[in-house]
Design a protein around this motif. Structure first.
Motif, PDB file in Angstrom:
ATOM      1  N   ARG A 278       0.851  -1.191   0.000  1.00  0.00           N
ATOM      2  CA  ARG A 278       0.000   0.000   0.000  1.00  0.00           C
ATOM      3  C   ARG A 278       0.883   1.236   0.000  1.00  0.00           C
ATOM      4  NH1 ARG A 278      -5.411  -1.443   2.144  1.00  0.00           N
ATOM      5  NH2 ARG A 278      -5.654  -3.448   1.120  1.00  0.00           N
ATOM      6  N   THR A 279       0.394   2.268  -0.618  1.00  0.00           N
ATOM      7  CA  THR A 279       1.176   3.493  -0.652  1.00  0.00           C
ATOM      8  C   THR A 279       0.789   4.376   0.521  1.00  0.00           C
ATOM      9  OG1 THR A 279      -0.463   4.374  -2.138  1.00  0.00           O
ATOM     10  CG2 THR A 279       1.560   3.524  -3.118  1.00  0.00           C
ATOM     11  N   GLY A 280       0.637   3.742   1.665  1.00  0.00           N
ATOM     12  CA  GLY A 280       0.276   4.492   2.862  1.00  0.00           C
ATOM     13  C   GLY A 280       1.322   5.563   3.141  1.00  0.00           C
ATOM     14  N   ARG A 287      -7.912  11.025  -6.062  1.00  0.00           N
ATOM     15  CA  ARG A 287      -7.565  10.756  -7.456  1.00  0.00           C
ATOM     16  C   ARG A 287      -8.664  11.320  -8.348  1.00  0.00           C
ATOM     17  NH1 ARG A 287      -2.303   9.295  -8.352  1.00  0.00           N
ATOM     18  NH2 ARG A 287      -1.684   7.595  -6.957  1.00  0.00           N
ATOM     19  N   CYS A 364      -1.961   4.386 -10.254  1.00  0.00           N
ATOM     20  CA  CYS A 364      -2.749   4.881  -9.118  1.00  0.00           C
ATOM     21  C   CYS A 364      -2.962   3.728  -8.141  1.00  0.00           C
ATOM     22  CB  CYS A 364      -4.077   5.462  -9.580  1.00  0.00           C
ATOM     23  SG  CYS A 364      -5.023   4.394 -10.681  1.00  0.00           S
ATOM     24  N   ASP A 366      -3.492   3.449  -5.173  1.00  0.00           N
ATOM     25  CA  ASP A 366      -4.474   3.601  -4.096  1.00  0.00           C
ATOM     26  C   ASP A 366      -5.901   3.362  -4.573  1.00  0.00           C
ATOM     27  OD1 ASP A 366      -4.194   5.956  -5.559  1.00  0.00           O
ATOM     28  OD2 ASP A 366      -2.947   6.836  -3.967  1.00  0.00           O
ATOM     29  N   ARG A 368      -7.709   0.296  -6.678  1.00  0.00           N
ATOM     30  CA  ARG A 368      -7.284  -1.017  -7.163  1.00  0.00           C
ATOM     31  C   ARG A 368      -8.436  -1.871  -7.647  1.00  0.00           C
ATOM     32  NH1 ARG A 368      -4.964  -0.061  -2.360  1.00  0.00           N
ATOM     33  NH2 ARG A 368      -6.800  -1.010  -1.392  1.00  0.00           N
ATOM     34  N   ASP A 382      -8.443   3.680  -1.522  1.00  0.00           N
ATOM     35  CA  ASP A 382      -7.983   4.194  -0.226  1.00  0.00           C
ATOM     36  C   ASP A 382      -8.201   5.704  -0.121  1.00  0.00           C
ATOM     37  OD1 ASP A 382      -7.074   1.658   0.255  1.00  0.00           O
ATOM     38  OD2 ASP A 382      -5.009   2.068  -0.346  1.00  0.00           O
ATOM     39  N   VAL A 383      -8.479   6.317  -1.254  1.00  0.00           N
ATOM     40  CA  VAL A 383      -8.588   7.789  -1.286  1.00  0.00           C
ATOM     41  C   VAL A 383      -9.902   8.166  -1.980  1.00  0.00           C
ATOM     42  CG1 VAL A 383      -6.094   8.173  -1.313  1.00  0.00           C
ATOM     43  CG2 VAL A 383      -7.331   7.873  -3.479  1.00  0.00           C
TER      44      VAL A 383
END
Lengths: 392, 151
Positions: A278-280, A287, A364, A366, A368, A382-383
């Motif tokens: 994850r790009t936490g 996005r 991207c 975040d 998926r 996530d966003v």
């Protein structure tokens, strides 16, 4: 001391205990054999393999004087006891491929075994888009950019030629200028406006590639894709490698075809692979996806993401997510969605979803697409997501 | 003492595998050309060839300890005898006759499990040495419940 079963020649082996195994392929195969024999004789509960001891052979010598029969010269001895290492590898690969239930797993497994067990470090799998006479990259391994979604025309470069000629081709010790990566060069496309420029995805290529093999994926007389490998070693590939890859390509093609035919959804939930980290902690707060009707492209935060059928699929998912709050989707509903423009047969839907998923992982992460078993997947974010459209 | 049932087994064409060890406990294994049980049931004689079993004979001369595994090929009925060497002597006429009787039985056994007769006949089993052994222990070795138990 052991006796050769055919000749009764005696051999003396000095062994050193190495380790004991109570699980794994060796143990399983010995255990299964024992169970089969036990069940033959109604002794299933009596015989059970607890462990297989593995020894290292320190010396092996023939003990003369056991039989009057002459020892057969080495080349005449039955070699059926000893399986050629390449055959063992092919067997391992085909067994692994036949176990794959999802196209994505099948492709990743192929590339992983090619790399880890057969030494093909740089490999690409492309699938054919027959309507557009193109091949698109669906999976790759051993490149900094995976290049999923990049395209090669039939007849273009080594890969395109192989697809057209329907024959495997090997280039060894090639001049660098012949690199097919060049053949898949970016085609200039003068389109007004920075955002609407549908840039080509860079084709994965190995700098300084000196050997390449491309093999068509054929099934029922049709080319459904190409498997390509390359190496910087000019002499890395010989007829052995051609042969191995041709066999692998045949099996892979049959597996792809088979998985494409089974459109039924599986009801067994498949846990989401923990694949990408994850790009936490990144600074992305949201996005923005933008669909351009004029050229069928989806952009994320102004960058080109994907186009054509995969682009429309993504747009459909995103709008349904926004309008109806849905996050679980099935291939079946996509197939019934006329706006997506899928052909009625051989729609390559699974591969288009994989392509889309991999592009999103790269551009991207975040937002998926997560497989949920055969024919099912989920959209996870996530966003916050914002959508906008650019009309014709 | 070897039970009468096992004496019967040892009088058939069993394979005779001889296990020994050296001073460093390195195991060694060879084949003997038959086993003969004395009427008292406490002593056996095995027939060996110096040329094919030099390591085994060196171990036998050094420490006298021996384990003999006997298995009938056709039905896998098996036992193991452990003991100590009493003497190692040149095989005499009696020994050669016993060994050659064993050879006929043994070839019959291996032909019965699929070895071509000519391959079996080609096996050379003329012993030059007879090894007399005092049996100290007998173990059940037929696969199944009780395998490995002392008799």
């Amino acid at each position: 001391m052991m006796l050769a079963p055919r000749t009764l020649q005696a051999y003396r082996l000095r062994l050193r205990f190495n380790h004991a195994e109570s699980s794994g392929p060796l143990f399983d195969s010995m255990s299964l054999q024992l169970q089969a024999i036990a069940s033959y004789s109604g002794m299933t509960d009596v015989f059970r393999l607890r462990a297989a001891d593995v020894y290292e052979i320190l010396t092996l010598e023939r003990v003369e004087g056991f039989t009057r029969l002459p020892a057969p010269p080495p080349e005449e001895r039955s070699s059926r006891l000893f399986v050629d290492h390449d055959l063992v590898l092919l067997r391992l690969l085909t067994e692994r491929l036949s176990r794959s239930e999802l196209l994505g797993d099948l492709l990743e497994t192929t590339l992983q075994v090619l790399d880890e067990r057969l030494g093909f470090r740089h490999a690409i799998i492309l699938l054919a888009d027959e309507r557009n006479e193109k091949l698109f990259t669906i999976a790759s391994r051993g490149y900094p950019e995976h290049g999923v979604g990049s395209e090669v025309g039939f007849g273009e470069g080594l890969i395109g030629m192989v697809a057209r000629a329907r024959r495997a081709l090997r280039l060894s010790a090639i001049d660098h200028s012949l690199r097919y990566a060049r053949a898949a060069r970016v085609r200039a496309k003068a389109v007004a406006g920075a955002e609407s420029l549908c840039r080509e995805i860079q084709f994965p290529g190995l700098p300084g590639a000196a050997s390449q093999i491309a093999v068509p994926l054929m099934t029922q007389g049709r080319v459904i894709g190409v498997l390509a490998v390359e190496s910087t070693d000019p002499l890395a590939f010989m007829p052995r490698e051609d042969t191995m890859l041709t066999i692998i390509a045949g099996h892979l093609a049959a597996c792809i075809e088979q998985l494409g035919r089974e459109t039924e959804e599986s009801h067994q939930a498949v846990p989401a692979p923990s694949g990408l980290p994850r790009t936490g902690g990144t600074s992305v707060r949201g996005r923005t996806f933008r669909f351009s009707h004029a050229d069928d492209c989806v952009f994320v935060d102004g960058d080109y993401l994907v186009r054509n059928v995969p682009g429309r699929i993504l747009w459909r998912l995103l709008t349904q997510h926004r309008d109806e709050g849905r996050s679980e989707f099935t291939n079946r509903e996509l197939r019934m969605d006329a706006w997506l423009g899928l052909p009625e047969i051989k729609d390559n839907l699974e591969s288009r979803v994989i392509l889309l998923r991999k592009r999103m992982e790269q551009k991207c992460p975040d937002v998926r697409l997560v497989p949920r078993g055969r024919g099912r997947f989920a959209l996870e974010a996530d966003v916050p997501i914002e959508l906008s459209e650019k009309p014709d | 003492m070897i039970p009468p049932a096992l004496v019967g087994l040892l009088q058939t064409g069993v394979s005779v595998v001889v296990g020994t060890r050296d001073a460093a406990l390195m195991p060694e294994c060879t084949r003997a050309w038959g086993v003969h049980v004395e009427p008292d049931g406490r002593t056996v004689t095995i027939f060996l060839t110096e040329a094919t079993s030099p390591h085994t004979l060196r171990n036998l001369r050094a420490n006298g300890q021996v384990a003999i595994s006997c298995t009938r090929p056709t039905d896998h009925v098996a036992c193991q005898l452990k003991g100590r060497v009493r003497s190692i002597r040149p095989a005499d006429q009696h020994d050669r006759e016993r060994s050659s009787r064993w050879h006929r039985e043994f070839v019959g056994e291996i032909v019965a499990i699929g070895v071509p007769a000519e391959t079996g006949q080609a096996w050379m089993t003329e012993p030059d040495l007879a090894v007399d052994i005092d049996v100290t222990d007998v173990f059940e070795q037929t696969p199944g419940p009780g395998t490995g138990e002392r008799i």
